[in-house]
Design a protein around this motif. Structure first.
Motif, PDB file in Angstrom:
ATOM      1  N   GLY A 184       1.005  -1.049   0.169  1.00  0.00           N
ATOM      2  CA  GLY A 184      -0.175  -0.340  -0.422  1.00  0.00           C
ATOM      3  C   GLY A 184       0.681   0.974   0.092  1.00  0.00           C
ATOM      4  O   GLY A 184       0.280   1.986  -0.622  1.00  0.00           O
ATOM      5  N   LEU A 185       1.992   1.538   1.175  1.00  0.00           N
ATOM      6  CA  LEU A 185       2.727   2.412   0.772  1.00  0.00           C
ATOM      7  C   LEU A 185       3.527   2.370  -0.841  1.00  0.00           C
ATOM      8  O   LEU A 185       3.614   3.479  -0.866  1.00  0.00           O
ATOM      9  CB  LEU A 185       3.554   2.412   2.071  1.00  0.00           C
ATOM     10  CG  LEU A 185       3.217   2.009   3.608  1.00  0.00           C
ATOM     11  CD1 LEU A 185       4.101   1.806   4.271  1.00  0.00           C
ATOM     12  CD2 LEU A 185       2.700   4.255   3.368  1.00  0.00           C
ATOM     13  N   ILE A 186       4.248   1.998  -1.507  1.00  0.00           N
ATOM     14  CA  ILE A 186       4.085   1.274  -2.663  1.00  0.00           C
ATOM     15  C   ILE A 186       3.712   2.434  -3.712  1.00  0.00           C
ATOM     16  O   ILE A 186       3.561   3.243  -4.327  1.00  0.00           O
ATOM     17  CB  ILE A 186       4.937   0.045  -2.647  1.00  0.00           C
ATOM     18  CG1 ILE A 186       6.065   0.083  -2.308  1.00  0.00           C
ATOM     19  CG2 ILE A 186       5.550   0.291  -4.031  1.00  0.00           C
ATOM     20  CD1 ILE A 186       6.700  -2.366  -2.402  1.00  0.00           C
ATOM     21  N   SER A 187       1.989   1.607  -3.533  1.00  0.00           N
ATOM     22  CA  SER A 187       1.598   1.780  -4.226  1.00  0.00           C
ATOM     23  C   SER A 187       0.608   3.530  -3.911  1.00  0.00           C
ATOM     24  O   SER A 187       0.843   4.807  -5.447  1.00  0.00           O
ATOM     25  CB  SER A 187      -0.392   1.735  -4.715  1.00  0.00           C
ATOM     26  OG  SER A 187      -0.082  -0.095  -4.655  1.00  0.00           O
ATOM     27  N   SER A 188       1.013   4.347  -2.794  1.00  0.00           N
ATOM     28  CA  SER A 188       0.787   5.353  -2.327  1.00  0.00           C
ATOM     29  C   SER A 188       1.617   6.785  -2.685  1.00  0.00           C
ATOM     30  O   SER A 188       1.652   7.793  -2.990  1.00  0.00           O
ATOM     31  CB  SER A 188       0.044   5.446  -1.064  1.00  0.00           C
ATOM     32  OG  SER A 188       0.674   5.105  -0.332  1.00  0.00           O
ATOM     33  N   PHE A 189       3.012   5.558  -2.542  1.00  0.00           N
ATOM     34  CA  PHE A 189       3.614   6.822  -2.636  1.00  0.00           C
ATOM     35  C   PHE A 189       4.129   7.633  -4.231  1.00  0.00           C
ATOM     36  O   PHE A 189       4.166   8.678  -4.123  1.00  0.00           O
ATOM     37  CB  PHE A 189       5.383   6.003  -2.650  1.00  0.00           C
ATOM     38  CG  PHE A 189       6.516   6.937  -2.455  1.00  0.00           C
ATOM     39  CD1 PHE A 189       6.930   7.278  -2.130  1.00  0.00           C
ATOM     40  CD2 PHE A 189       6.953   7.280  -3.798  1.00  0.00           C
ATOM     41  CE1 PHE A 189       8.384   8.279  -1.796  1.00  0.00           C
ATOM     42  CE2 PHE A 189       8.465   7.559  -3.629  1.00  0.00           C
ATOM     43  CZ  PHE A 189       9.497   8.564  -3.174  1.00  0.00           C
ATOM     44  N   GLY A 190       3.816   6.754  -4.814  1.00  0.00           N
ATOM     45  CA  GLY A 190       4.172   7.794  -6.083  1.00  0.00           C
ATOM     46  C   GLY A 190       3.302   8.766  -6.323  1.00  0.00           C
ATOM     47  O   GLY A 190       3.408   9.903  -6.988  1.00  0.00           O
ATOM     48  N   MET A 191       1.733   7.757  -5.907  1.00  0.00           N
ATOM     49  CA  MET A 191       0.084   9.193  -6.698  1.00  0.00           C
ATOM     50  C   MET A 191       0.324  10.251  -5.204  1.00  0.00           C
ATOM     51  O   MET A 191      -0.063  10.945  -5.775  1.00  0.00           O
ATOM     52  CB  MET A 191      -0.184   8.852  -5.987  1.00  0.00           C
ATOM     53  CG  MET A 191      -1.804   8.961  -6.368  1.00  0.00           C
ATOM     54  SD  MET A 191      -2.620   9.294  -8.291  1.00  0.00           S
ATOM     55  CE  MET A 191      -2.825   7.782  -8.735  1.00  0.00           C
ATOM     56  N   GLY A 192       1.506  10.149  -4.461  1.00  0.00           N
ATOM     57  CA  GLY A 192       1.145  10.644  -3.448  1.00  0.00           C
ATOM     58  C   GLY A 192       2.574  11.916  -3.429  1.00  0.00           C
ATOM     59  O   GLY A 192       2.293  13.575  -3.928  1.00  0.00           O
ATOM     60  N   LEU A 193       3.563  11.745  -4.414  1.00  0.00           N
ATOM     61  CA  LEU A 193       4.308  12.786  -4.681  1.00  0.00           C
ATOM     62  C   LEU A 193       3.771  13.835  -5.511  1.00  0.00           C
ATOM     63  O   LEU A 193       4.105  14.085  -6.109  1.00  0.00           O
ATOM     64  CB  LEU A 193       5.447  12.222  -5.423  1.00  0.00           C
ATOM     65  CG  LEU A 193       7.138  12.599  -5.832  1.00  0.00           C
ATOM     66  CD1 LEU A 193       7.225  13.496  -4.668  1.00  0.00           C
ATOM     67  CD2 LEU A 193       7.883  11.670  -6.307  1.00  0.00           C
ATOM     68  N   LYS A 194       3.430  12.819  -6.725  1.00  0.00           N
ATOM     69  CA  LYS A 194       2.893  13.709  -7.610  1.00  0.00           C
ATOM     70  C   LYS A 194       2.120  14.782  -7.407  1.00  0.00           C
ATOM     71  O   LYS A 194       1.942  16.289  -8.053  1.00  0.00           O
ATOM     72  CB  LYS A 194       1.417  12.758  -9.105  1.00  0.00           C
ATOM     73  CG  LYS A 194       2.662  11.791  -9.561  1.00  0.00           C
ATOM     74  CD  LYS A 194       1.566  11.437 -10.485  1.00  0.00           C
ATOM     75  CE  LYS A 194       1.016   9.899 -10.327  1.00  0.00           C
ATOM     76  NZ  LYS A 194       0.547   9.297 -11.703  1.00  0.00           N
ATOM     77  N   VAL A 195       0.566  14.749  -6.037  1.00  0.00           N
ATOM     78  CA  VAL A 195      -0.408  14.909  -6.212  1.00  0.00           C
ATOM     79  C   VAL A 195       0.768  16.113  -5.158  1.00  0.00           C
ATOM     80  O   VAL A 195       0.442  17.519  -4.776  1.00  0.00           O
ATOM     81  CB  VAL A 195      -1.455  14.838  -4.661  1.00  0.00           C
ATOM     82  CG1 VAL A 195      -1.755  15.491  -4.461  1.00  0.00           C
ATOM     83  CG2 VAL A 195      -2.001  13.780  -5.659  1.00  0.00           C
ATOM     84  N   MET A 196       1.592  16.116  -4.297  1.00  0.00           N
ATOM     85  CA  MET A 196       2.759  16.993  -3.638  1.00  0.00           C
ATOM     86  C   MET A 196       3.293  17.474  -4.451  1.00  0.00           C
ATOM     87  O   MET A 196       3.082  19.231  -4.261  1.00  0.00           O
ATOM     88  CB  MET A 196       3.606  15.641  -2.883  1.00  0.00           C
ATOM     89  CG  MET A 196       4.598  17.080  -2.137  1.00  0.00           C
ATOM     90  SD  MET A 196       3.721  17.671  -0.885  1.00  0.00           S
ATOM     91  CE  MET A 196       3.429  16.724   0.486  1.00  0.00           C
ATOM     92  N   VAL A 197       3.648  17.449  -5.666  1.00  0.00           N
ATOM     93  CA  VAL A 197       4.612  18.573  -6.410  1.00  0.00           C
ATOM     94  C   VAL A 197       3.469  19.074  -7.478  1.00  0.00           C
ATOM     95  O   VAL A 197       3.488  20.161  -7.551  1.00  0.00           O
ATOM     96  CB  VAL A 197       5.393  17.530  -7.402  1.00  0.00           C
ATOM     97  CG1 VAL A 197       5.850  19.118  -8.715  1.00  0.00           C
ATOM     98  CG2 VAL A 197       6.233  17.292  -6.682  1.00  0.00           C
ATOM     99  N   MET A 198       1.887  19.310  -8.058  1.00  0.00           N
ATOM    100  CA  MET A 198       0.891  19.956  -7.957  1.00  0.00           C
ATOM    101  C   MET A 198       0.622  20.332  -7.498  1.00  0.00           C
ATOM    102  O   MET A 198       0.050  21.544  -7.739  1.00  0.00           O
ATOM    103  CB  MET A 198      -0.294  18.968  -8.605  1.00  0.00           C
ATOM    104  CG  MET A 198      -0.779  19.351  -9.225  1.00  0.00           C
ATOM    105  SD  MET A 198      -2.554  18.533  -9.087  1.00  0.00           S
ATOM    106  CE  MET A 198      -3.532  18.539  -7.045  1.00  0.00           C
ATOM    107  N   SER A 199       0.515  20.376  -5.750  1.00  0.00           N
ATOM    108  CA  SER A 199      -0.091  20.997  -4.330  1.00  0.00           C
ATOM    109  C   SER A 199       1.007  22.296  -4.718  1.00  0.00           C
ATOM    110  O   SER A 199       1.067  23.884  -4.360  1.00  0.00           O
ATOM    111  CB  SER A 199      -0.731  20.595  -3.593  1.00  0.00           C
ATOM    112  OG  SER A 199       0.913  19.695  -3.256  1.00  0.00           O
TER     113      SER A 199
END
Length: 255
Positions: A184-199
């Motif tokens: 779950g952490l692996i799956s969420s890391f990339g998505m979380g980073l994309k949202v982080m950079v976008m925000s």
């Protein structure tokens, strides 16, 4: 038929070569560096970015925030999953919240957070909250699925030894569900980073990769934007690979 690790790596490299080929061909056909810069130009900029010490400070700030977002999201998701396991009614009560987190457009969330964290020195908090919105549902689902894979006979045996409640989850469910948690952490890391950079691009907090990408994007420096994007992509691939290796090692130890 199971594909060997060597074959997977070969196909992965072939996929990268294909994408690079599409990039080169597209840049030749478009023939406009303002729309799509060629690979040589972006590579030179990427090298210069790596030589700049300030790059590592910006990367450190962004990745520190994503680490905080992952940690906070994990704690919240773990608590919700534990409560859901202990009481099925709690799971049904929480489900609308998880659906809300998964369904709400993240841009709308960021816009609300801009109003809430309008001061420049606290905007970084907004970027962390935005990332939590996408990380929590992924990690929650993974943990809960992991908990539910535990054999009921093991649970019953533990209860005979007067182990129940949170102690049962800590001693039985968590160790068995660990591969699901890491997945779950692996799956969420990339998505979380994309949202982080976008925000970061939208909220413009100080000393962040997103702030720099937003600045160069507004100036029309597509080459620099692409170079930073490729750098982030490489880092995500490396971290994703390391996390998967850790997950495989844990699975081998459990077997």
């Amino acid at each position: 038929m199971k594909t060997s690790t060597t074959s997977k790596n070969i196909y992965f490299i072939l996929g990268i070569i294909f994408l690079l080929g599409v990039w080169v061909l597209s840049s030749i056909l478009i023939n406009n560096s303002g729309i799509l810069p060629n690979i040589d130009e972006v590579s030179c900029i990427l090298v210069n970015i790596l030589k700049d010490q300030n790059t590592y400070l910006l990367l450190g700030n962004t990745f520190l925030k994503i680490f905080i977002a992952l940690s906070v999201s994990f704690i919240i998701a773990l608590l919700l999953a534990m409560l859901s396991l202990l009481n099925e009614k709690v799971e049904y009560f929480i489900r609308p919240l998880i659906v809300f987190f998964k369904s709400i457009p993240i841009v709308a969330v960021v816009m609300v957070l801009i109003i809430m964290f309008f001061k420049q020195n606290v905007r970084f908090i907004g970027t962390i909250v935005a990332s939590c919105f996408v990380i929590i549902p992924i990690v929650f689902e993974s943990i809960l699925v992991g908990f539910k894979t535990v054999d009921e006979t093991i649970v019953q045996a533990a209860r005979l030894d007067y182990v129940s409640g949170f102690k049962l989850i800590r001693k039985i469910h968590l160790p068995i569900a660990l591969p699901h948690v890491i997945s779950g952490l692996i799956s969420s890391f990339g998505m979380g980073l994309k949202v982080m950079v976008m925000s970061e691009v939208i909220m413009n907090p100080n000393d962040s990769i997103g702030q720099l990408i937003g600045l160069h994007s507004s100036m029309g420096d597509i080459s620099i934007v692409l170079a930073y994007s490729i750098l982030l992509l490489i880092i995500v691939i490396v971290i994703d690979y390391l996390l998967k290796c850790i997950n495989k090692r844990i699975n081998l130890i459990e077997k």
